[in-house]
Design a protein around this motif. Structure first.
Motif, PDB file in Angstrom:
ATOM      1  N   PRO A  63       0.808  -1.230   0.000  1.00  0.00           N
ATOM      2  CA  PRO A  63       0.000   0.000   0.000  1.00  0.00           C
ATOM      3  C   PRO A  63       0.839   1.277   0.000  1.00  0.00           C
ATOM      4  CG  PRO A  63      -0.112  -1.073   2.141  1.00  0.00           C
ATOM      5  CD  PRO A  63       0.614  -2.002   1.221  1.00  0.00           C
ATOM      6  N   TYR A  64       1.980   1.280   0.677  1.00  0.00           N
ATOM      7  CA  TYR A  64       2.800   2.487   0.740  1.00  0.00           C
ATOM      8  C   TYR A  64       3.428   2.797  -0.616  1.00  0.00           C
ATOM      9  CZ  TYR A  64       2.171   1.970   5.735  1.00  0.00           C
ATOM     10  OH  TYR A  64       1.608   1.849   6.969  1.00  0.00           O
ATOM     11  N   HIS A  65       3.866   1.759  -1.315  1.00  0.00           N
ATOM     12  CA  HIS A  65       4.457   1.974  -2.631  1.00  0.00           C
ATOM     13  C   HIS A  65       3.418   2.527  -3.610  1.00  0.00           C
ATOM     14  CE1 HIS A  65       7.266  -1.024  -0.902  1.00  0.00           C
ATOM     15  NE2 HIS A  65       8.167  -0.283  -1.533  1.00  0.00           N
ATOM     16  N   VAL A  66       2.222   1.979  -3.549  1.00  0.00           N
ATOM     17  CA  VAL A  66       1.160   2.441  -4.451  1.00  0.00           C
ATOM     18  C   VAL A  66       0.770   3.872  -4.111  1.00  0.00           C
ATOM     19  CG1 VAL A  66      -1.227   2.034  -5.177  1.00  0.00           C
ATOM     20  CG2 VAL A  66       0.331   0.113  -4.878  1.00  0.00           C
ATOM     21  N   SER A  67       0.685   4.191  -2.825  1.00  0.00           N
ATOM     22  CA  SER A  67       0.346   5.563  -2.424  1.00  0.00           C
ATOM     23  C   SER A  67       1.411   6.541  -2.899  1.00  0.00           C
ATOM     24  CB  SER A  67       0.210   5.650  -0.912  1.00  0.00           C
ATOM     25  OG  SER A  67      -0.833   4.824  -0.466  1.00  0.00           O
ATOM     26  N   ALA A  68       2.663   6.175  -2.767  1.00  0.00           N
ATOM     27  CA  ALA A  68       3.752   7.051  -3.226  1.00  0.00           C
ATOM     28  C   ALA A  68       3.684   7.231  -4.743  1.00  0.00           C
ATOM     29  CB  ALA A  68       5.099   6.472  -2.819  1.00  0.00           C
ATOM     30  N   GLY A  69       3.408   6.162  -5.450  1.00  0.00           N
ATOM     31  CA  GLY A  69       3.292   6.259  -6.905  1.00  0.00           C
ATOM     32  C   GLY A  69       2.135   7.152  -7.320  1.00  0.00           C
ATOM     33  N   LEU A  70       0.995   7.002  -6.666  1.00  0.00           N
ATOM     34  CA  LEU A  70      -0.158   7.847  -6.980  1.00  0.00           C
ATOM     35  C   LEU A  70       0.117   9.313  -6.635  1.00  0.00           C
ATOM     36  CD1 LEU A  70      -3.188   5.642  -5.920  1.00  0.00           C
ATOM     37  CD2 LEU A  70      -2.530   6.329  -8.216  1.00  0.00           C
ATOM     38  N   ALA A  72       3.061  10.772  -6.644  1.00  0.00           N
ATOM     39  CA  ALA A  72       3.988  11.273  -7.664  1.00  0.00           C
ATOM     40  C   ALA A  72       3.247  11.564  -8.969  1.00  0.00           C
ATOM     41  CB  ALA A  72       5.106  10.264  -7.905  1.00  0.00           C
ATOM     42  N   PHE A  73       2.345  10.703  -9.335  1.00  0.00           N
ATOM     43  CA  PHE A  73       1.557  10.907 -10.558  1.00  0.00           C
ATOM     44  C   PHE A  73       0.679  12.151 -10.434  1.00  0.00           C
ATOM     45  CE2 PHE A  73      -2.186   9.936 -13.257  1.00  0.00           C
ATOM     46  CZ  PHE A  73      -1.533   9.929 -14.475  1.00  0.00           C
ATOM     47  N   THR A  74       0.067  12.345  -9.267  1.00  0.00           N
ATOM     48  CA  THR A  74      -0.769  13.525  -9.045  1.00  0.00           C
ATOM     49  C   THR A  74       0.066  14.794  -9.104  1.00  0.00           C
ATOM     50  OG1 THR A  74      -2.239  12.206  -7.665  1.00  0.00           O
ATOM     51  CG2 THR A  74      -2.389  14.588  -7.435  1.00  0.00           C
ATOM     52  N   LEU A  75       1.241  14.772  -8.493  1.00  0.00           N
ATOM     53  CA  LEU A  75       2.124  15.936  -8.558  1.00  0.00           C
ATOM     54  C   LEU A  75       2.560  16.220  -9.991  1.00  0.00           C
ATOM     55  CD1 LEU A  75       4.347  15.416  -5.403  1.00  0.00           C
ATOM     56  CD2 LEU A  75       2.610  17.172  -5.776  1.00  0.00           C
ATOM     57  N   PHE A  76       2.796  15.176 -10.752  1.00  0.00           N
ATOM     58  CA  PHE A  76       3.167  15.351 -12.152  1.00  0.00           C
ATOM     59  C   PHE A  76       2.043  16.031 -12.927  1.00  0.00           C
ATOM     60  CE2 PHE A  76       2.987  13.733 -16.528  1.00  0.00           C
ATOM     61  CZ  PHE A  76       4.169  14.267 -17.015  1.00  0.00           C
ATOM     62  N   LEU A  77       0.807  15.586 -12.697  1.00  0.00           N
ATOM     63  CA  LEU A  77      -0.330  16.182 -13.399  1.00  0.00           C
ATOM     64  C   LEU A  77      -0.570  17.625 -12.976  1.00  0.00           C
ATOM     65  CD1 LEU A  77      -2.940  13.289 -13.480  1.00  0.00           C
ATOM     66  CD2 LEU A  77      -1.489  14.111 -15.333  1.00  0.00           C
ATOM     67  N   ALA A  78      -0.280  17.946 -11.718  1.00  0.00           N
ATOM     68  CA  ALA A  78      -0.560  19.285 -11.192  1.00  0.00           C
ATOM     69  C   ALA A  78       0.688  20.160 -11.146  1.00  0.00           C
ATOM     70  CB  ALA A  78      -1.164  19.161  -9.801  1.00  0.00           C
ATOM     71  N   ARG A  79       1.695  19.856 -11.923  1.00  0.00           N
ATOM     72  CA  ARG A  79       2.966  20.569 -11.809  1.00  0.00           C
ATOM     73  C   ARG A  79       2.857  22.044 -12.174  1.00  0.00           C
ATOM     74  NH1 ARG A  79       3.072  17.415 -16.245  1.00  0.00           N
ATOM     75  NH2 ARG A  79       3.724  18.315 -18.225  1.00  0.00           N
ATOM     76  N   LYS A  80       2.072  22.390 -13.177  1.00  0.00           N
ATOM     77  CA  LYS A  80       1.966  23.801 -13.563  1.00  0.00           C
ATOM     78  C   LYS A  80       1.235  24.628 -12.511  1.00  0.00           C
ATOM     79  CE  LYS A  80       2.519  23.167 -18.481  1.00  0.00           C
ATOM     80  NZ  LYS A  80       1.928  23.320 -19.814  1.00  0.00           N
ATOM     81  N   PRO A  81       0.069  24.185 -12.003  1.00  0.00           N
ATOM     82  CA  PRO A  81      -0.564  24.976 -10.940  1.00  0.00           C
ATOM     83  C   PRO A  81       0.284  25.074  -9.678  1.00  0.00           C
ATOM     84  CG  PRO A  81      -2.135  23.413 -11.855  1.00  0.00           C
ATOM     85  CD  PRO A  81      -0.804  23.111 -12.449  1.00  0.00           C
ATOM     86  N   ILE A  82       0.995  24.018  -9.338  1.00  0.00           N
ATOM     87  CA  ILE A  82       1.861  24.043  -8.149  1.00  0.00           C
ATOM     88  C   ILE A  82       2.992  25.035  -8.360  1.00  0.00           C
ATOM     89  CG2 ILE A  82       3.505  22.693  -6.785  1.00  0.00           C
ATOM     90  CD1 ILE A  82       1.619  20.282  -7.204  1.00  0.00           C
ATOM     91  N   ARG A  83       3.620  25.003  -9.534  1.00  0.00           N
ATOM     92  CA  ARG A  83       4.708  25.931  -9.832  1.00  0.00           C
ATOM     93  C   ARG A  83       4.200  27.371  -9.775  1.00  0.00           C
ATOM     94  NH1 ARG A  83       6.364  25.449 -15.490  1.00  0.00           N
ATOM     95  NH2 ARG A  83       6.681  23.287 -14.912  1.00  0.00           N
TER      96      ARG A  83
END
Length: 124
Positions: A63-70, A72-83
């Protein structure tokens, strides 16, 4: 050739013809577009179910590996608004009492003037 042999040959030929027609009918049924699509859809559903079960087992196992992967994927998708949000946090704002205009024609011009205060009306 005797009459009995001829009758037997006719019966065998008729039997073979019936078998051939039955085989042709079975092929027509199996090769109908609706039948092909139905079989393909059943296969896809079965494979999808197997994939979902395998995925659930993998998530339960790690579960921890999957949560970390999700994450990371969410941060990748939201990189422009976060920046954009982070740059607004650390961006130095201009002085509040100054108006700045940037002109970009032949060269960059910076015209800065203090804010004009609204005159106060005399008390009556």
């Amino acid at each position: 050739m005797s009459a009995a042999e001829i009758l037997k040959a006719k019966r065998d030929a008729e039997h073979a013809r019936k078998e051939l027609m039955a085989t042709a009918h079975n092929l027509q049924t199996r090769l109908k577009p609706g039948t092909i699509v139905g079989n393909a859809w059943d296969g896809v559903k079965e494979r999808g179910t197997d994939l979902a079960e395998t995925t659930v087992e993998a998530v339960k196992a790690r579960p921890y590996h999957v949560s970390a992967g999700l994450a990371a994927f969410t941060l990748f998708l939201a990189r422009k608004p976060i920046r954009s949000a982070v740059s607004r946090l650390f961006h130095s704002a201009p002085d509040e009492d100054l108006v700045t205009t940037n002109l970009h024609t032949e060269g960059p011009y910076d015209i800065t003037a203090p804010l004009a205060e609204r005159p106060t009306e005399p008390a009556k």
